[in-house]
Design a protein around this motif. Structure first.
Motif, mmCIF file in Angstrom:
data_model
loop_
_atom_site.group_PDB
_atom_site.id
_atom_site.type_symbol
_atom_site.label_atom_id
_atom_site.label_comp_id
_atom_site.label_asym_id
_atom_site.label_seq_id
_atom_site.Cartn_x
_atom_site.Cartn_y
_atom_site.Cartn_z
ATOM 1 N N ILE A 7 0.819 -1.146 -0.080
ATOM 2 C CA ILE A 7 -0.031 -0.064 -0.019
ATOM 3 C C ILE A 7 0.870 1.175 0.048
ATOM 4 O O ILE A 7 1.648 1.455 0.803
ATOM 5 N N GLY A 8 0.844 1.927 -1.048
ATOM 6 C CA GLY A 8 1.752 3.213 -1.084
ATOM 7 C C GLY A 8 2.801 2.804 -2.152
ATOM 8 O O GLY A 8 2.963 1.721 -2.756
ATOM 9 N N VAL A 9 3.801 3.757 -1.832
ATOM 10 C CA VAL A 9 5.400 3.380 -2.437
ATOM 11 C C VAL A 9 6.298 2.769 -1.775
ATOM 12 O O VAL A 9 6.143 2.802 -0.533
ATOM 13 N N PRO A 10 7.410 2.072 -2.788
ATOM 14 C CA PRO A 10 8.403 1.414 -1.687
ATOM 15 C C PRO A 10 9.310 2.384 -0.937
ATOM 16 O O PRO A 10 9.259 3.478 -1.181
ATOM 17 N N PRO A 11 9.882 1.951 0.067
ATOM 18 C CA PRO A 11 10.839 2.704 0.817
ATOM 19 C C PRO A 11 11.724 3.393 -0.016
ATOM 20 O O PRO A 11 11.887 4.743 0.319
ATOM 21 N N ALA A 20 17.638 0.860 5.831
ATOM 22 C CA ALA A 20 18.124 0.995 7.367
ATOM 23 C C ALA A 20 16.769 1.714 7.646
ATOM 24 O O ALA A 20 16.403 1.635 8.849
ATOM 25 N N ASN A 21 15.783 2.427 6.875
ATOM 26 C CA ASN A 21 14.683 2.980 7.293
ATOM 27 C C ASN A 21 13.621 2.601 6.335
ATOM 28 O O ASN A 21 13.302 3.241 5.233
ATOM 29 N N CYS A 22 12.731 1.782 6.830
ATOM 30 C CA CYS A 22 11.929 1.010 5.760
ATOM 31 C C CYS A 22 10.325 0.637 6.301
ATOM 32 O O CYS A 22 9.955 -0.319 6.200
ATOM 33 N N PRO A 23 9.811 1.707 6.915
ATOM 34 C CA PRO A 23 8.233 1.437 7.303
ATOM 35 C C PRO A 23 7.484 1.366 5.875
ATOM 36 O O PRO A 23 8.085 1.750 4.979
ATOM 37 N N ASP A 24 6.422 0.485 6.040
ATOM 38 C CA ASP A 24 5.940 -0.032 5.022
ATOM 39 C C ASP A 24 4.731 -0.440 5.189
ATOM 40 O O ASP A 24 4.392 -0.906 6.541
ATOM 41 N N VAL A 61 3.299 0.508 17.142
ATOM 42 C CA VAL A 61 4.233 0.489 16.180
ATOM 43 C C VAL A 61 3.853 1.881 15.447
ATOM 44 O O VAL A 61 3.025 2.309 15.124
ATOM 45 N N VAL A 62 5.109 2.894 15.451
ATOM 46 C CA VAL A 62 5.264 3.916 14.837
ATOM 47 C C VAL A 62 5.599 3.679 13.310
ATOM 48 O O VAL A 62 6.506 3.343 12.927
ATOM 49 N N VAL A 63 4.620 4.464 12.430
ATOM 50 C CA VAL A 63 5.001 4.636 11.148
ATOM 51 C C VAL A 63 5.139 6.083 10.631
ATOM 52 O O VAL A 63 4.158 7.018 11.235
ATOM 53 N N SER A 64 6.054 6.272 9.946
ATOM 54 C CA SER A 64 6.420 7.818 9.449
ATOM 55 C C SER A 64 5.126 8.521 8.955
ATOM 56 O O SER A 64 4.376 7.606 8.126
ATOM 57 N N ARG A 65 4.898 9.706 9.124
ATOM 58 C CA ARG A 65 3.763 10.433 8.297
ATOM 59 C C ARG A 65 3.763 10.235 6.741
ATOM 60 O O ARG A 65 2.790 9.991 6.147
ATOM 61 N N GLU A 66 4.924 10.428 6.228
ATOM 62 C CA GLU A 66 5.018 10.156 4.964
ATOM 63 C C GLU A 66 4.692 8.892 4.296
ATOM 64 O O GLU A 66 3.928 8.911 3.292
ATOM 65 N N THR A 67 4.911 7.785 5.039
ATOM 66 C CA THR A 67 4.471 6.491 4.500
ATOM 67 C C THR A 67 3.072 6.346 4.549
ATOM 68 O O THR A 67 2.409 5.903 3.509
#
Length: 78
Positions: A7-11, A20-24, A61-67
């Motif tokens: 769902i969305g774009v790849p990291p 190293a920073n791969c919220p998904d 779990v925290v997922v970045s706003r951008e994700t």
């Protein structure tokens, strides 16, 4: 249960070149969603509102706003 789609774009499209920073966010075959994020149960458990609860087997779990913003267009309405 299997991952059906991202769902969305790849990291890498969000600037993670090293992995190293791969919220998904992923849609699962049973219609649920799975997220990869930063485990923050200990830090946020006491911050949950009175009408929220977490089972012993659940984690916050925290997922970045951008994700999530980049995933918004791919999240089904129903």
């Amino acid at each position: 249960m299997k991952i059906v789609r991202r769902i969305g774009v790849p990291p890498s499209a969000r600037g993670s070149n090293s992995g190293a920073n791969c919220p998904d966010v992923f849609e699962l075959s049973d219609g649920n969603f799975a997220v990869i994020g930063t485990e923050a149960t200990e830090a946020l458990d006491g911050e949950l509102p009175a009408d929220a609860a977490r089972a012993d087997y659940e984690r916050i779990v925290v997922v970045s706003r951008e994700t999530l913003i980049r995933a918004k267009a791919d999240i089904p309405d129903a």
